[in-house]
Design an enzyme around this catalytic site. Structure first.
Site, mmCIF file in Angstrom:
data_model
loop_
_atom_site.group_PDB
_atom_site.id
_atom_site.type_symbol
_atom_site.label_atom_id
_atom_site.label_comp_id
_atom_site.label_asym_id
_atom_site.label_seq_id
_atom_site.Cartn_x
_atom_site.Cartn_y
_atom_site.Cartn_z
ATOM 1 N N ALA A 159 36.356 47.319 38.696
ATOM 2 C CA ALA A 159 36.925 46.114 38.078
ATOM 3 C C ALA A 159 36.629 46.103 36.578
ATOM 4 O O ALA A 159 35.578 46.575 36.142
ATOM 5 C CB ALA A 159 36.333 44.871 38.727
ATOM 6 N N LYS A 197 38.369 53.346 40.533
ATOM 7 C CA LYS A 197 38.751 52.411 39.469
ATOM 8 C C LYS A 197 37.962 51.123 39.673
ATOM 9 O O LYS A 197 38.254 50.333 40.554
ATOM 10 C CB LYS A 197 40.259 52.124 39.494
ATOM 11 C CG LYS A 197 40.763 51.783 38.124
ATOM 12 C CD LYS A 197 41.550 50.493 37.957
ATOM 13 C CE LYS A 197 41.087 49.211 38.486
ATOM 14 N NZ LYS A 197 40.260 48.377 37.608
ATOM 15 N N TRP A 245 34.612 42.957 41.059
ATOM 16 C CA TRP A 245 33.479 42.739 40.147
ATOM 17 C C TRP A 245 32.299 42.064 40.819
ATOM 18 O O TRP A 245 31.214 41.997 40.248
ATOM 19 C CB TRP A 245 33.921 41.876 38.955
ATOM 20 C CG TRP A 245 34.665 40.643 39.386
ATOM 21 C CD1 TRP A 245 36.019 40.487 39.443
ATOM 22 C CD2 TRP A 245 34.104 39.419 39.877
ATOM 23 N NE1 TRP A 245 36.335 39.249 39.939
ATOM 24 C CE2 TRP A 245 35.171 38.571 40.211
ATOM 25 C CE3 TRP A 245 32.803 38.951 40.074
ATOM 26 C CZ2 TRP A 245 34.983 37.289 40.726
ATOM 27 C CZ3 TRP A 245 32.609 37.674 40.590
ATOM 28 C CH2 TRP A 245 33.691 36.857 40.905
ATOM 29 N N ASN A 246 32.484 41.505 42.033
ATOM 30 C CA ASN A 246 31.404 40.632 42.535
ATOM 31 C C ASN A 246 30.180 41.383 43.049
ATOM 32 O O ASN A 246 29.069 40.871 42.992
ATOM 33 C CB ASN A 246 31.934 39.614 43.546
ATOM 34 C CG ASN A 246 32.452 40.241 44.810
ATOM 35 O OD1 ASN A 246 32.794 41.425 44.834
ATOM 36 N ND2 ASN A 246 32.520 39.471 45.874
ATOM 37 N N GLU A 286 39.780 45.761 52.201
ATOM 38 C CA GLU A 286 38.731 44.741 52.387
ATOM 39 C C GLU A 286 39.108 43.592 51.472
ATOM 40 O O GLU A 286 38.921 43.678 50.255
ATOM 41 C CB GLU A 286 37.350 45.308 52.014
ATOM 42 C CG GLU A 286 36.861 46.435 52.904
ATOM 43 C CD GLU A 286 36.391 45.960 54.273
ATOM 44 O OE1 GLU A 286 36.231 44.731 54.459
ATOM 45 O OE2 GLU A 286 36.196 46.810 55.146
ATOM 46 N N CYS A 333 32.730 37.568 49.157
ATOM 47 C CA CYS A 333 33.820 37.399 50.127
ATOM 48 C C CYS A 333 33.283 36.800 51.424
ATOM 49 O O CYS A 333 34.006 36.164 52.169
ATOM 50 C CB CYS A 333 34.478 38.742 50.400
ATOM 51 S SG CYS A 333 33.289 39.983 50.925
ATOM 52 N N ARG A 369 29.709 51.580 49.083
ATOM 53 C CA ARG A 369 30.218 51.402 50.450
ATOM 54 C C ARG A 369 31.464 52.267 50.685
ATOM 55 O O ARG A 369 31.822 52.564 51.822
ATOM 56 C CB ARG A 369 30.518 49.913 50.682
ATOM 57 C CG ARG A 369 30.577 49.505 52.131
ATOM 58 C CD ARG A 369 30.563 48.010 52.304
ATOM 59 N NE ARG A 369 31.819 47.380 51.956
ATOM 60 C CZ ARG A 369 32.062 46.078 52.115
ATOM 61 N NH1 ARG A 369 31.117 45.270 52.578
ATOM 62 N NH2 ARG A 369 33.222 45.565 51.781
ATOM 63 N N GLY A 419 39.124 43.712 47.246
ATOM 64 C CA GLY A 419 39.527 42.733 46.234
ATOM 65 C C GLY A 419 40.285 41.601 46.906
ATOM 66 O O GLY A 419 40.132 41.353 48.109
ATOM 67 N N GLU A 455 39.610 30.501 48.730
ATOM 68 C CA GLU A 455 38.259 30.970 48.404
ATOM 69 C C GLU A 455 37.769 30.209 47.182
ATOM 70 O O GLU A 455 38.426 30.233 46.138
ATOM 71 C CB GLU A 455 38.324 32.452 48.025
ATOM 72 C CG GLU A 455 38.151 33.399 49.154
ATOM 73 C CD GLU A 455 37.999 34.841 48.648
ATOM 74 O OE1 GLU A 455 38.879 35.314 47.921
ATOM 75 O OE2 GLU A 455 37.004 35.467 49.001
HETATM 76 P P1 NAP Z 1 41.092 41.433 42.376
HETATM 77 O O1 NAP Z 1 41.574 40.611 41.254
HETATM 78 O O2 NAP Z 1 41.985 41.615 43.531
HETATM 79 O O3 NAP Z 1 40.681 42.830 41.733
HETATM 80 C C1 NAP Z 1 40.077 43.830 42.493
HETATM 81 C C2 NAP Z 1 40.333 45.179 41.854
HETATM 82 O O4 NAP Z 1 41.723 45.429 41.858
HETATM 83 C C3 NAP Z 1 39.879 45.282 40.409
HETATM 84 O O5 NAP Z 1 39.413 46.590 40.176
HETATM 85 C C4 NAP Z 1 41.161 45.027 39.644
HETATM 86 O O6 NAP Z 1 41.175 45.624 38.376
HETATM 87 C C5 NAP Z 1 42.162 45.719 40.548
HETATM 88 N N1 NAP Z 1 43.533 45.227 40.395
HETATM 89 C C6 NAP Z 1 43.968 44.008 40.029
HETATM 90 N N2 NAP Z 1 45.323 43.973 40.050
HETATM 91 C C7 NAP Z 1 45.738 45.202 40.417
HETATM 92 C C8 NAP Z 1 47.018 45.795 40.631
HETATM 93 N N3 NAP Z 1 48.154 45.128 40.450
HETATM 94 N N4 NAP Z 1 47.059 47.081 41.031
HETATM 95 C C9 NAP Z 1 45.937 47.777 41.219
HETATM 96 N N5 NAP Z 1 44.701 47.275 41.048
HETATM 97 C C10 NAP Z 1 44.606 46.000 40.656
HETATM 98 O O7 NAP Z 1 39.723 40.872 42.977
HETATM 99 P P2 NAP Z 1 38.419 40.453 42.217
HETATM 100 O O8 NAP Z 1 38.668 39.155 41.536
HETATM 101 O O9 NAP Z 1 37.904 41.596 41.408
HETATM 102 O O10 NAP Z 1 37.386 40.270 43.411
HETATM 103 C C11 NAP Z 1 37.296 39.109 44.145
HETATM 104 C C12 NAP Z 1 38.052 39.226 45.441
HETATM 105 O O11 NAP Z 1 37.558 40.345 46.173
HETATM 106 C C13 NAP Z 1 37.855 38.052 46.345
HETATM 107 O O12 NAP Z 1 39.077 37.710 46.937
HETATM 108 C C14 NAP Z 1 36.877 38.567 47.396
HETATM 109 O O13 NAP Z 1 36.927 37.897 48.625
HETATM 110 C C15 NAP Z 1 37.308 39.969 47.517
HETATM 111 N N6 NAP Z 1 36.230 40.781 48.093
HETATM 112 C C16 NAP Z 1 36.367 41.220 49.383
HETATM 113 C C17 NAP Z 1 35.348 41.948 49.972
HETATM 114 C C18 NAP Z 1 35.466 42.437 51.384
HETATM 115 O O14 NAP Z 1 34.674 43.298 51.748
HETATM 116 N N7 NAP Z 1 36.390 41.963 52.179
HETATM 117 C C19 NAP Z 1 34.195 42.237 49.245
HETATM 118 C C20 NAP Z 1 34.095 41.777 47.940
HETATM 119 C C21 NAP Z 1 35.136 41.052 47.365
HETATM 120 P P3 NAP Z 1 41.011 44.732 37.049
HETATM 121 O O15 NAP Z 1 39.648 44.175 37.103
HETATM 122 O O16 NAP Z 1 41.200 45.708 35.958
HETATM 123 O O17 NAP Z 1 42.079 43.684 37.101
#
Ligand code: NAP
Length: 491
Positions: A190, A188, A164-165, A264, A298, A173, A242, A395
């Site tokens: 967020a 899919k 979502w961020n 990522e 991130c 990307r 994520g 984080e």
């Molecule tokens: P997240 O909770 O891991 O969720 C990311 C995505 O995965 C969402 O679409 C979420 O859907 C889905 N998801 C959650 N649980 C799942 C499961 N069991 N199976 C399949 N999909 C699942 O992360 P977030 O809170 O949205 O984002 C923040 C995180 O992303 C931080 O840790 C940040 O560092 C990281 N991030 C990394 C980068 C990079 O390039 N390295 C860039 C941006 C963000 P729902 O929303 O429906 O739960």
């Protein structure tokens, strides 16, 4: 009442924002008609109601992506390129509306949202250029008996999962290089921010993308939907952005069908201010590296290691800059810092700050959630943070800057590397030789050396250790959506 007002606000943006599932080029409800609300983090009120895909819907999206896979992979590169280029132009033309949409569902300040739209659109432009430059190689085998021909082919149908961020940029990307490589897609997004992804698929189809090439399935049942797709052998790649926690789950699921994987994941970026740093430049860089996206990135600087000789000057100037920040609803142009995405995120930040203070840190600015509607947290600078504090190992994902003072550069490098993450690090110094030595010693996929932003569509973005696998952006980004095929040729 608020809901009606906010929904009409979305209509007033003047862009198409579907709220159903987008499968095979048309909008449809979920098979069981289920929906969920998208919440404006500045007011904690719903802004829209979106369909929530079931497992059956996900498989329907897979059917749609599979049906057009051969057609899309054999579409001439020039045609793919021009669709991507048109999508870039449409995004730029509609920057204001898209930025407002991002702010509505994510909360970030409008200036951050505008910057995101530009950054996101640039992936379409960059991969429009890459789509016509997918090169293979031809060599003579060392023994001279044959030729070694290597071609690049699309990996196949891709499942893309985004956070979502950065609801626009994390999607483009992945979408842009996948399309350039000739892959079809199920995205899919967020659940906090599905609207931006839906608005972008409408833009792609307006740009000429054939129906079914990109399918978007918001879902509150992300685990079940993803598992069913990964279990289907027609999915050939998963690209996930994520948290590391969810990334680990998906890696183990992907292992069952040996699906091509790009990850990522989370970060814990150290920001090092070395003895010979230009302090004003370091403070300006620290403000950007910490507060871009309100700290919900991130790449956000998560821990500040400052040399003792410059610590007083750095921390007092940094604290002054934090004090001058305006906090409030992102849609109000005068606010620099918006709310956190939801109450859970705010409680996490609160727990980390309270924990550091309980261990002896002092909040020289902020240190508390803000009263009133929405999920606001005061921009915070923490001094004298103990090196073993939890806030340095997780984080933060909020506008909070913990500062640790060091005397010897080797200690700073050791503390910087004392984490399971390795996405990015920032180093400030006027001594270029020392800056490069420290950059080499830090375990991270990316370094900002006297620079606070590393994100660039033309550069390879990605982490080492538990921050990820693979690279996005740049030329490497498109290769991640291809397989190489070696053909041994008797000439
Ligand atoms: P997240 O909770 O891991 O969720 C990311 C995505 O995965 C969402 O679409 C979420 O859907 C889905 N998801 C959650 N649980 C799942 C499961 N069991 N199976 C399949 N999909 C699942 O992360 P977030 O809170 O949205 O984002 C923040 C995180 O992303 C931080 O840790 C940040 O560092 C990281 N991030 C990394 C980068 C990079 O390039 N390295 C860039 C941006 C963000 P729902 O929303 O429906 O739960």
């Amino acid at each position: 009442m608020t809901q009606v007002t906010q929904e009409s606000l979305i209509r007033s943006l003047g862009i198409t924002v579907p709220t159903g599932l987008w499968i095979g080029g048309r909008e449809r409800p979920a098979a069981d008609a289920s929906t969920f609300d998208v919440i404006d983090p500045a007011t904690a009120q719903p802004v829209a109601t979106v369909s929530s895909a079931t497992v059956d819907d996900a498989l329907l999206a897979l059917d749609a992506a599979e049906q057009v896979a051969v057609g899309w992979r054999s579409t001439p590169p020039r045609v793919k390129s021009e669709i991507l280029r048109t999508a870039f132009e449409l995004m730029i033309e509609r920057r204001e509306a898209l930025a407002a949409l991002i702010t509505l569902e994510n909360g970030k300040a409008l200036a951050d949202a505008r910057a995101e739209v530009t950054y996101a659109a640039e992936f379409f432009r960059w991969y429009a250029e890459e789509a016509v430059r997918l090169q293979g190689t031809l060599e003579t085998a060392p023994g001279g008996a044959n030729r070694i021909l290597v071609i690049r082919q699309p990996v196949g149908v891709c499942l893309l999962i985004t956070p979502w961020n950065f609801p626009a940029a994390m999607a483009t990307r992945k979408i842009a290089p996948a399309l350039a490589a000739g892959c079809t897609i199920i995205l899919k997004p967020a659940s906090e921010t599905p609207l931006t992804a839906l608005a972008m698929v409408a833009i792609l189809e307006e740009a000429g993308l054939p129906a079914g090439v990109v399918n978007v399935i918001p879902s509150r049942r992300s685990g079940a939907v993803t598992s069913s797709l990964l279990a289907d052998p027609r999915i050939r790649k998963i690209s996930f952005t994520g948290s590391t926690e969810v990334g680990r789950v998906l890696l183990s699921e992907a292992a069952k069908t040996v699906v091509n994987v790009s990850m990522e994941l989370g970060g814990n970026a150290p920001f090092l201010v070395l003895e010979k740093a230009d302090v004003d430049a370091a403070v300006a860089g620290a403000m950007i590296a910490k507060l871009r996206n309100g700290g919900e990135a991130c790449t956000a600087a998560n821990r500040f290691y400052v040399h003792s000789s410059v610590a007083d000057e750095f921390s007092s100037k940094f604290a002054d800059a934090f004090r001058s920040l305006t906090v409030g609803a992102g849609l109000d142009e005068s606010n620099q810092i918006g709310p956190l995405v939801n109450e859970e995120a705010r409680q996490k930040v609160r727990g980390l700050v309270d924990g550091a203070i309980a261990q002896g840190a002092q909040a020289i600015v902020g240190g508390n959630p803000l009263d009133g509607e929405g999920y606001f947290y005061a921009p915070t600078v923490l001094m004298n943070v103990r090196p073993d504090s939890q806030i340095l190992s997780e984080e933060i994902f909020g506008p909070v800057a913990p500062i640790v003072i060091f005397d010897h550069v080797d200690d700073a490098v050791r503390m910087a590397n004392n984490t399971e993450f390795g996405l990015v690090a920032y180093v400030y110094t006027t001594d270029l030789a020392e800056g490069l030595r420290v950059s080499e010693a830090i375990e991270a996929g990316m370094i900002g050396l006297n620079r606070a932003i590393v994100s660039d569509p033309a550069a390879s973005f990605g982490g080492v250790k538990q921050s990820g696998i693979g690279r996005e952006g740049g030329h490497d980004g498109v290769l991640d959506y291809t397989e190489s095929k070696y053909i041994a040729v008797t000439w």
